[in-house]
Design a protein around this motif. Structure first.
Motif, short mmCIF file in Angstrom:
data_model
loop_
_atom_site.label_atom_id
_atom_site.label_comp_id
_atom_site.label_asym_id
_atom_site.label_seq_id
_atom_site.Cartn_x
_atom_site.Cartn_y
_atom_site.Cartn_z
N ALA A 1 -1.10 26.43 -15.39
CA ALA A 1 -1.50 25.83 -16.66
C ALA A 1 -0.99 28.38 -16.47
CB ALA A 1 -2.54 26.01 -16.81
N ILE A 2 0.29 28.39 -17.54
CA ILE A 2 1.13 29.75 -17.37
C ILE A 2 1.10 30.23 -18.85
CG2 ILE A 2 2.56 31.13 -17.03
CD1 ILE A 2 3.29 29.69 -14.63
N ARG A 3 0.78 30.65 -19.19
CA ARG A 3 0.43 31.90 -20.75
C ARG A 3 1.35 33.05 -20.52
NH1 ARG A 3 -4.75 31.98 -22.62
NH2 ARG A 3 -4.90 30.42 -22.41
N LEU A 4 2.41 32.70 -21.49
CA LEU A 4 4.10 33.34 -21.53
C LEU A 4 3.45 34.90 -22.50
CD1 LEU A 4 6.52 31.86 -20.85
CD2 LEU A 4 5.23 32.84 -19.29
N GLN A 5 3.51 35.70 -22.29
CA GLN A 5 4.00 37.07 -23.79
C GLN A 5 4.86 37.69 -23.01
OE1 GLN A 5 1.72 36.58 -26.39
NE2 GLN A 5 2.83 38.55 -27.36
N PRO A 6 5.71 38.68 -23.60
CA PRO A 6 6.23 37.51 -25.06
C PRO A 6 6.83 36.73 -25.17
CG PRO A 6 7.70 39.62 -24.46
CD PRO A 6 6.21 39.45 -23.79
N SER B 1 3.71 37.77 -10.56
CA SER B 1 4.60 39.07 -10.37
C SER B 1 5.54 39.19 -11.87
CB SER B 1 5.34 39.34 -9.55
OG SER B 1 6.15 38.56 -9.25
N ARG B 2 5.26 38.29 -12.82
CA ARG B 2 7.07 38.43 -13.31
C ARG B 2 5.39 39.04 -14.48
NH1 ARG B 2 11.06 34.63 -12.89
NH2 ARG B 2 11.35 34.65 -14.96
N GLU B 3 6.60 39.58 -15.27
CA GLU B 3 6.51 41.15 -16.31
C GLU B 3 5.76 39.91 -17.52
OE1 GLU B 3 8.48 43.61 -18.50
OE2 GLU B 3 8.41 44.75 -16.15
N GLU B 4 6.48 38.24 -17.61
CA GLU B 4 6.22 37.96 -19.25
C GLU B 4 4.70 37.33 -18.79
OE1 GLU B 4 8.81 36.05 -16.28
OE2 GLU B 4 8.36 38.19 -17.25
N VAL B 5 4.56 36.62 -17.71
CA VAL B 5 3.17 36.36 -17.33
C VAL B 5 1.96 36.84 -17.64
CG1 VAL B 5 2.06 34.66 -15.22
CG2 VAL B 5 4.52 34.49 -15.86
N GLN B 6 1.46 36.18 -19.11
CA GLN B 6 0.33 37.38 -19.34
C GLN B 6 -1.47 36.46 -18.26
OE1 GLN B 6 -1.36 35.74 -23.09
NE2 GLN B 6 -2.77 37.53 -23.18
N THR B 7 -1.21 34.96 -18.21
CA THR B 7 -2.05 33.99 -17.44
C THR B 7 -1.39 33.00 -17.04
OG1 THR B 7 -3.41 34.65 -19.66
CG2 THR B 7 -4.30 32.39 -18.08
N VAL B 8 -2.37 33.07 -15.92
CA VAL B 8 -1.73 31.87 -14.48
C VAL B 8 -3.29 30.89 -14.43
CG1 VAL B 8 -1.31 30.85 -12.66
CG2 VAL B 8 0.02 32.76 -13.85
N GLU B 9 -3.62 30.24 -14.30
CA GLU B 9 -5.17 29.16 -13.59
C GLU B 9 -4.41 27.95 -13.04
OE1 GLU B 9 -7.51 27.95 -17.10
OE2 GLU B 9 -7.75 29.37 -18.07
N THR B 10 -5.01 27.85 -12.39
CA THR B 10 -3.84 27.53 -10.72
C THR B 10 -5.45 26.01 -11.03
OG1 THR B 10 -2.80 28.72 -10.12
CG2 THR B 10 -3.16 26.76 -8.34
N SER B 11 -4.89 24.60 -10.68
CA SER B 11 -5.87 24.12 -10.10
C SER B 11 -5.07 23.07 -9.30
CB SER B 11 -5.82 23.12 -10.94
OG SER B 11 -6.69 23.78 -11.79
N LEU B 12 -6.19 22.51 -7.75
CA LEU B 12 -5.60 22.20 -7.07
C LEU B 12 -5.46 20.55 -7.80
CD1 LEU B 12 -7.83 23.16 -3.84
CD2 LEU B 12 -5.25 23.77 -4.66
N VAL B 13 -4.24 20.06 -6.91
CA VAL B 13 -4.07 18.25 -7.77
C VAL B 13 -4.40 17.56 -5.92
CG1 VAL B 13 -2.53 16.73 -7.57
CG2 VAL B 13 -1.62 18.72 -8.82
N PHE B 14 -5.95 16.25 -6.45
CA PHE B 14 -6.05 15.53 -5.74
C PHE B 14 -5.40 14.85 -4.96
CE2 PHE B 14 -10.32 17.72 -6.63
CZ PHE B 14 -9.88 18.61 -5.62
N GLU B 15 -5.17 13.68 -6.10
CA GLU B 15 -4.21 12.79 -6.14
C GLU B 15 -3.56 12.38 -7.55
OE1 GLU B 15 -4.20 8.36 -6.65
OE2 GLU B 15 -6.03 9.08 -6.00
#
Length: 156
Positions: free
Chosen positions: A71-76, A129-143
């Motif tokens: 899940a990614i939040r961008l700013q700006p 590494s991208r300047e515009e990426v403010q937040t990243v939350e990574t979750s594993l997919v089980f199925e």
């Protein structure tokens, strides 16, 4: 385009369940001539009702041992930034799907990687590494399961 009739909806239902069905099999299951079926499918493709077909691949069988959603939040946030992120990420072989979202996050990225180190490097190198990426939350997919039932939008 004219409103879809019952035959069009039957075609869509069967194709949604199995995009690999032959035109001859499709026509037989619906009870129409193969030429009629083919013309209806072509018409729905020309009107972007049918955008394409895909193959559902078991990534584990080809080395993609981990699937994850980031899940990614961008700013700006701007149309240009959103489109550039989409275009850049779609070029990468780890990307399965991208979802441009409204709400708390701007994008959900579905990816498949060979192991946890590959996931870590991918997220660091391609996303955080991208300047515009403010937040990243990574979750594993089980199925991951896909419905074979075409959604209905008819009034009952």
């Amino acid at each position: 385009m004219k409103k879809l009739d019952d035959i069009d909806l039957k075609i869509l239902t069967l194709l949604y369940k199995d995009a690999d069905i032959t035109n001859k099999e499709l026509a037989a299951q619906i009870g129409i001539a193969p030429s009629t079926c083919l013309e209806r499918v072509k018409r729905m493709k020309n009107h972007s009702i049918i955008k394409g077909a895909f193959v559902d691949i078991n990534f584990k069988n080809i080395g993609g041992n981990i699937e994850a959603i980031a899940a990614i939040r961008l700013q700006p946030y701007s149309e240009q930034i959103v489109n550039q992120l989409r275009d850049d990420l779609l070029k990468l072989p780890e990307i399965v799907s991208l979802y441009h979202m409204g709400g708390s996050y701007d994008y959900f990225i579905h990816m498949s990687v060979k192991d946890s180190e590959h996931l870590r490097k991918f997220v660091f190198n391609a996303v955080t590494s991208r300047e515009e990426v403010q937040t990243v939350e990574t979750s594993l997919v089980f199925e991951h399961s896909r419905s074979g039932v075409l959604p209905s939008f008819e009034d009952d």
